[in-house]
Design a protein around this motif. Structure first.
Motif, PDB file in Angstrom:
ATOM      1  N   ILE A   1      61.780 -80.693 -38.519  1.00 52.20           N
ATOM      2  CA  ILE A   1      62.601 -79.958 -39.479  1.00 52.20           C
ATOM      3  C   ILE A   1      61.645 -79.361 -40.501  1.00 52.20           C
ATOM      4  O   ILE A   1      60.755 -80.054 -40.994  1.00 52.20           O
ATOM      5  CB  ILE A   1      63.577 -80.912 -40.210  1.00 52.20           C
ATOM      6  CG1 ILE A   1      64.510 -81.610 -39.212  1.00 52.20           C
ATOM      7  CG2 ILE A   1      64.378 -80.154 -41.273  1.00 52.20           C
ATOM      8  CD1 ILE A   1      65.427 -82.670 -39.859  1.00 52.20           C
ATOM      9  N   PHE A   2      61.787 -78.070 -40.809  1.00 49.68           N
ATOM     10  CA  PHE A   2      60.966 -77.459 -41.851  1.00 49.68           C
ATOM     11  C   PHE A   2      61.866 -77.183 -43.043  1.00 49.68           C
ATOM     12  O   PHE A   2      62.925 -76.572 -42.894  1.00 49.68           O
ATOM     13  CB  PHE A   2      60.335 -76.167 -41.326  1.00 49.68           C
ATOM     14  CG  PHE A   2      59.116 -75.739 -42.097  1.00 49.68           C
ATOM     15  CD1 PHE A   2      57.919 -76.436 -41.981  1.00 49.68           C
ATOM     16  CD2 PHE A   2      59.161 -74.642 -42.945  1.00 49.68           C
ATOM     17  CE1 PHE A   2      56.784 -76.054 -42.693  1.00 49.68           C
ATOM     18  CE2 PHE A   2      58.032 -74.243 -43.659  1.00 49.68           C
ATOM     19  CZ  PHE A   2      56.837 -74.943 -43.529  1.00 49.68           C
ATOM     20  N   VAL A   3      61.452 -77.699 -44.214  1.00 53.92           N
ATOM     21  CA  VAL A   3      62.287 -77.576 -45.409  1.00 53.92           C
ATOM     22  C   VAL A   3      61.629 -76.602 -46.392  1.00 53.92           C
ATOM     23  O   VAL A   3      60.499 -76.829 -46.842  1.00 53.92           O
ATOM     24  CB  VAL A   3      62.479 -78.944 -46.117  1.00 53.92           C
ATOM     25  CG1 VAL A   3      63.409 -78.802 -47.330  1.00 53.92           C
ATOM     26  CG2 VAL A   3      63.028 -79.995 -45.144  1.00 53.92           C
TER      27      VAL A   3
ATOM     28  N   GLY B   1      61.132 -68.530 -53.556  1.00 54.55           N
ATOM     29  CA  GLY B   1      61.122 -67.086 -53.315  1.00 54.55           C
ATOM     30  C   GLY B   1      61.936 -66.741 -52.090  1.00 54.55           C
ATOM     31  O   GLY B   1      61.808 -67.400 -51.056  1.00 54.55           O
ATOM     32  N   ASP B   2      62.784 -65.717 -52.197  1.00 49.46           N
ATOM     33  CA  ASP B   2      63.635 -65.401 -51.045  1.00 49.46           C
ATOM     34  C   ASP B   2      62.899 -64.604 -49.971  1.00 49.46           C
ATOM     35  O   ASP B   2      63.467 -64.258 -48.954  1.00 49.46           O
ATOM     36  CB  ASP B   2      64.948 -64.728 -51.476  1.00 49.46           C
ATOM     37  CG  ASP B   2      64.751 -63.387 -52.168  1.00 49.46           C
ATOM     38  OD1 ASP B   2      63.602 -62.892 -52.213  1.00 49.46           O
ATOM     39  OD2 ASP B   2      65.761 -62.854 -52.678  1.00 49.46           O
ATOM     40  N   ASP B   3      61.595 -64.351 -50.189  1.00 47.07           N
ATOM     41  CA  ASP B   3      60.826 -63.666 -49.136  1.00 47.07           C
ATOM     42  C   ASP B   3      60.150 -64.646 -48.170  1.00 47.07           C
ATOM     43  O   ASP B   3      59.515 -64.228 -47.207  1.00 47.07           O
ATOM     44  CB  ASP B   3      59.779 -62.729 -49.742  1.00 47.07           C
ATOM     45  CG  ASP B   3      58.865 -63.429 -50.730  1.00 47.07           C
ATOM     46  OD1 ASP B   3      59.128 -64.607 -51.074  1.00 47.07           O
ATOM     47  OD2 ASP B   3      57.883 -62.803 -51.151  1.00 47.07           O
ATOM     48  N   ILE B   4      60.306 -65.965 -48.398  1.00 47.31           N
ATOM     49  CA  ILE B   4      59.605 -66.933 -47.529  1.00 47.31           C
ATOM     50  C   ILE B   4      60.031 -66.827 -46.061  1.00 47.31           C
ATOM     51  O   ILE B   4      59.176 -66.801 -45.183  1.00 47.31           O
ATOM     52  CB  ILE B   4      59.733 -68.376 -48.077  1.00 47.31           C
ATOM     53  CG1 ILE B   4      58.866 -68.476 -49.338  1.00 47.31           C
ATOM     54  CG2 ILE B   4      59.278 -69.407 -47.046  1.00 47.31           C
ATOM     55  CD1 ILE B   4      58.790 -69.853 -49.935  1.00 47.31           C
TER      56      ILE B   4
ATOM     57  N   PRO C   1      54.267 -70.674 -38.771  1.00 46.52           N
ATOM     58  CA  PRO C   1      54.775 -71.528 -37.688  1.00 46.52           C
ATOM     59  C   PRO C   1      55.925 -72.451 -38.100  1.00 46.52           C
ATOM     60  O   PRO C   1      56.812 -72.719 -37.282  1.00 46.52           O
ATOM     61  CB  PRO C   1      53.556 -72.338 -37.242  1.00 46.52           C
ATOM     62  CG  PRO C   1      52.520 -72.138 -38.272  1.00 46.52           C
ATOM     63  CD  PRO C   1      52.832 -70.851 -38.990  1.00 46.52           C
ATOM     64  N   GLY C   2      55.932 -72.924 -39.345  1.00 49.65           N
ATOM     65  CA  GLY C   2      57.024 -73.797 -39.771  1.00 49.65           C
ATOM     66  C   GLY C   2      58.346 -73.054 -39.725  1.00 49.65           C
ATOM     67  O   GLY C   2      59.317 -73.492 -39.111  1.00 49.65           O
ATOM     68  N   VAL C   3      58.361 -71.880 -40.361  1.00 51.17           N
ATOM     69  CA  VAL C   3      59.588 -71.075 -40.432  1.00 51.17           C
ATOM     70  C   VAL C   3      60.003 -70.565 -39.050  1.00 51.17           C
ATOM     71  O   VAL C   3      61.183 -70.573 -38.702  1.00 51.17           O
ATOM     72  CB  VAL C   3      59.403 -69.893 -41.413  1.00 51.17           C
ATOM     73  CG1 VAL C   3      60.503 -68.851 -41.249  1.00 51.17           C
ATOM     74  CG2 VAL C   3      59.352 -70.399 -42.854  1.00 51.17           C
ATOM     75  N   THR C   4      59.034 -70.145 -38.252  1.00 54.48           N
ATOM     76  CA  THR C   4      59.417 -69.494 -36.989  1.00 54.48           C
ATOM     77  C   THR C   4      59.689 -70.483 -35.858  1.00 54.48           C
ATOM     78  O   THR C   4      60.542 -70.218 -35.021  1.00 54.48           O
ATOM     79  CB  THR C   4      58.343 -68.487 -36.516  1.00 54.48           C
ATOM     80  OG1 THR C   4      57.093 -69.169 -36.438  1.00 54.48           O
ATOM     81  CG2 THR C   4      58.214 -67.333 -37.479  1.00 54.48           C
ATOM     82  N   THR C   5      58.978 -71.644 -35.840  1.00 50.73           N
ATOM     83  CA  THR C   5      59.084 -72.491 -34.644  1.00 50.73           C
ATOM     84  C   THR C   5      59.746 -73.846 -34.867  1.00 50.73           C
ATOM     85  O   THR C   5      60.014 -74.544 -33.883  1.00 50.73           O
ATOM     86  CB  THR C   5      57.695 -72.754 -34.012  1.00 50.73           C
ATOM     87  OG1 THR C   5      56.939 -73.579 -34.911  1.00 50.73           O
ATOM     88  CG2 THR C   5      56.942 -71.465 -33.756  1.00 50.73           C
ATOM     89  N   ALA C   6      59.976 -74.262 -36.109  1.00 51.48           N
ATOM     90  CA  ALA C   6      60.573 -75.591 -36.321  1.00 51.48           C
ATOM     91  C   ALA C   6      61.901 -75.674 -35.587  1.00 51.48           C
ATOM     92  O   ALA C   6      62.636 -74.687 -35.484  1.00 51.48           O
ATOM     93  CB  ALA C   6      60.786 -75.851 -37.810  1.00 51.48           C
TER      94      ALA C   6
ATOM     95  N   GLN D   1      63.345 -64.060 -37.584  1.00 51.77           N
ATOM     96  CA  GLN D   1      62.140 -64.823 -37.219  1.00 51.77           C
ATOM     97  C   GLN D   1      62.417 -65.848 -36.131  1.00 51.77           C
ATOM     98  O   GLN D   1      61.528 -66.218 -35.368  1.00 51.77           O
ATOM     99  CB  GLN D   1      61.609 -65.598 -38.444  1.00 51.77           C
ATOM    100  CG  GLN D   1      61.086 -64.732 -39.574  1.00 51.77           C
ATOM    101  CD  GLN D   1      59.677 -64.228 -39.310  1.00 51.77           C
ATOM    102  OE1 GLN D   1      59.064 -64.572 -38.300  1.00 51.77           O
ATOM    103  NE2 GLN D   1      59.185 -63.393 -40.198  1.00 51.77           N
ATOM    104  N   ARG D   2      63.655 -66.375 -36.096  1.00 52.97           N
ATOM    105  CA  ARG D   2      63.919 -67.577 -35.295  1.00 52.97           C
ATOM    106  C   ARG D   2      64.861 -67.353 -34.119  1.00 52.97           C
ATOM    107  O   ARG D   2      65.091 -68.261 -33.319  1.00 52.97           O
ATOM    108  CB  ARG D   2      64.521 -68.666 -36.197  1.00 52.97           C
ATOM    109  CG  ARG D   2      63.538 -69.151 -37.241  1.00 52.97           C
ATOM    110  CD  ARG D   2      64.155 -70.095 -38.249  1.00 52.97           C
ATOM    111  NE  ARG D   2      64.823 -71.249 -37.669  1.00 52.97           N
ATOM    112  CZ  ARG D   2      64.217 -72.323 -37.171  1.00 52.97           C
ATOM    113  NH1 ARG D   2      62.898 -72.387 -37.190  1.00 52.97           N
ATOM    114  NH2 ARG D   2      64.912 -73.305 -36.661  1.00 52.97           N
TER     115      ARG D   2
END
Ligand SMILES: Nc1nc2c(ncn2[C@@H]2O[C@H](COP(=O)(O)OP(=O)(O)O)[C@@H](O)[C@H]2O)c(=O)[nH]1
Ligand SMILES: [Mg+2]
Length: 226
Positions: A143-145, A151-154, A160-165, A193-194
Motif C-alpha cells: 500500500i502506498f500512502v 500537494g495535489d500534483d503528487i 513507482p509507489g504511485v504507479t505500481t503499488a 498513472q494506475r
C-alpha cells in the motif's frame, strides 16, 4: 529466527514461499510505504482497530533511529505489545525494505514464531520519498500512502509507489479545503498513472475510507488463503 536462516539466500527464498518450515501457511505480509508524515502509522493503527477482532495480526515498524512509530502504536494499544516489533533502519529507510531486507525478515519470522499463528503482518516503512518500494521478497502486497497536503500534483508526478503499488491511499482528504488540493484532479491523475489499480481516498480524522482499505486487505487475505 529459523534454523535454516541464511543471510545470503535463505530469507528471500523462505519469504517467497507461502509455507513455513513446519509446513503451515505463513501470514500474508502487506507493506505500507510513502513519504514521511503521510499517515502510514495512523493507517496501520486504523487497520489494526478494524481487523483485530476477526484476524490474528502483528505489525513491524521501521524507524530511522528511534522506535517512535512502535511506541505510538503501543501507547494507542492497537494490539498487544508482543505483536508489535520495531526495526531501526539507520540512515536509509528504503534500504531496509528493498535491498538488505534481512532485519525485517527476521522481525516477521520472529513474530510468527513468538506471537503466531498469524493471518496478517503489516510492515510500515520508515518513510522516504516517492521512489521507495518494498522488495517482493519481504511483502506480498504493498500500500502506498500519500496525503493531499503534500500537494495535489503528487499523483501526476508518478514514481513507482504511485504507479505500481497494489493499493494507493490518498490520505487527509479533510485537509483538502485548507491547502487548496483538488481531489477530483488527484483522482483523475491517479487513474491515468494506475489504470485499473485501486485508489482509496481516506481521512482518518473523519474515518472516511478506512473501511475500503480494510476491505481491500480482506480480499488480499482471501486470495492468499484460497
Ligand atoms: N488531518 C489529518 N491528519 C492526519 C490524518 N492521518 C494522519 N494524520 C496526522 O498526520 C501526522 C502524521 O501521521 P503518521 O501516521 O505519523 O505519518 P507517517 O510518518 O506516514 O507514519 C500525525 O500527526 C497524524 O495524526 C488524516 O486523515 N487527517
Ligand atoms: Mg510512521
Amino acid at each position: 529466527m529459523h534454523l535454516d536462516h541464511d543471510h545470503h539466500h535463505g530469507p528471500v527464498a523462505l519469504s517467497a514461499d507461502a509455507h513455513r518450515p513446519d509446513g503451515s501457511r505463513r501470514a500474508l505480509r502487506i507493506g505500507l510505504g510513502g513519504p514521511v508524515g503521510s499517515g502510514k502509522t495512523a493507517t496501520v493503527a486504523a487497520l489494526c482497530r478494524a481487523l483485530r477482532t476477526e484476524l490474528s495480526l502483528a505489525v513491524v515498524t521501521n524507524d530511522i533511529y528511534t522506535r517512535e512509530d512502535a511506541e505510538f502504536l503501543l501507547r494507542e494499544a492497537v494490539l498487544p505489545p508482543e505483536r508489535i516489533t520495531a526495526v531501526e533502519t539507520g540512515a536509509c529507510p528504503h534500504t531496509a525494505i528493498r535491498d538488505d531486507i534481512s532485519a525485517n525478515l527476521e522481525a516477521v519470522e520472529d513474530l510468527e514464531d513468538e506471537a503466531g499463528p498469524l493471518d496478517l503482518i503489516l510492515v510500515e516503512s520508515g518513510g522516504d520519498n516517492l521512489t521507495a518500494t518494498f522488495s517482493k521478497g519481504l511483502v506480498d502486497a504493498q500500500i502506498f500512502v500519500i496525503d493531499v497536503a503534500g500537494g495535489d500534483d503528487i499523483p501526476r508526478k508518478g514514481g513507482p509507489g504511485v504507479t505500481t503499488a497494489d493499493l494507493l491511499v490518498v490520505n487527509k482528504t479533510d485537509l483538502a479545503p485548507y491547502v487548496g488540493s483538488d481531489l477530483a484532479r488527484m483522482a483523475a491523475d491517479a487513474k491515468a498513472q494506475r489504470a485499473e489499480l485501486p485508489v482509496v481516498f481516506q481521512s482518518l480524522r473523519s474515518g472516511t475510507g478506512v473501511a475500503d482499505v480494510a476491505a481491500w486487505v480482506r480480499e488480499r487475505l482471501a486470495a492468499w488463503t484460497a
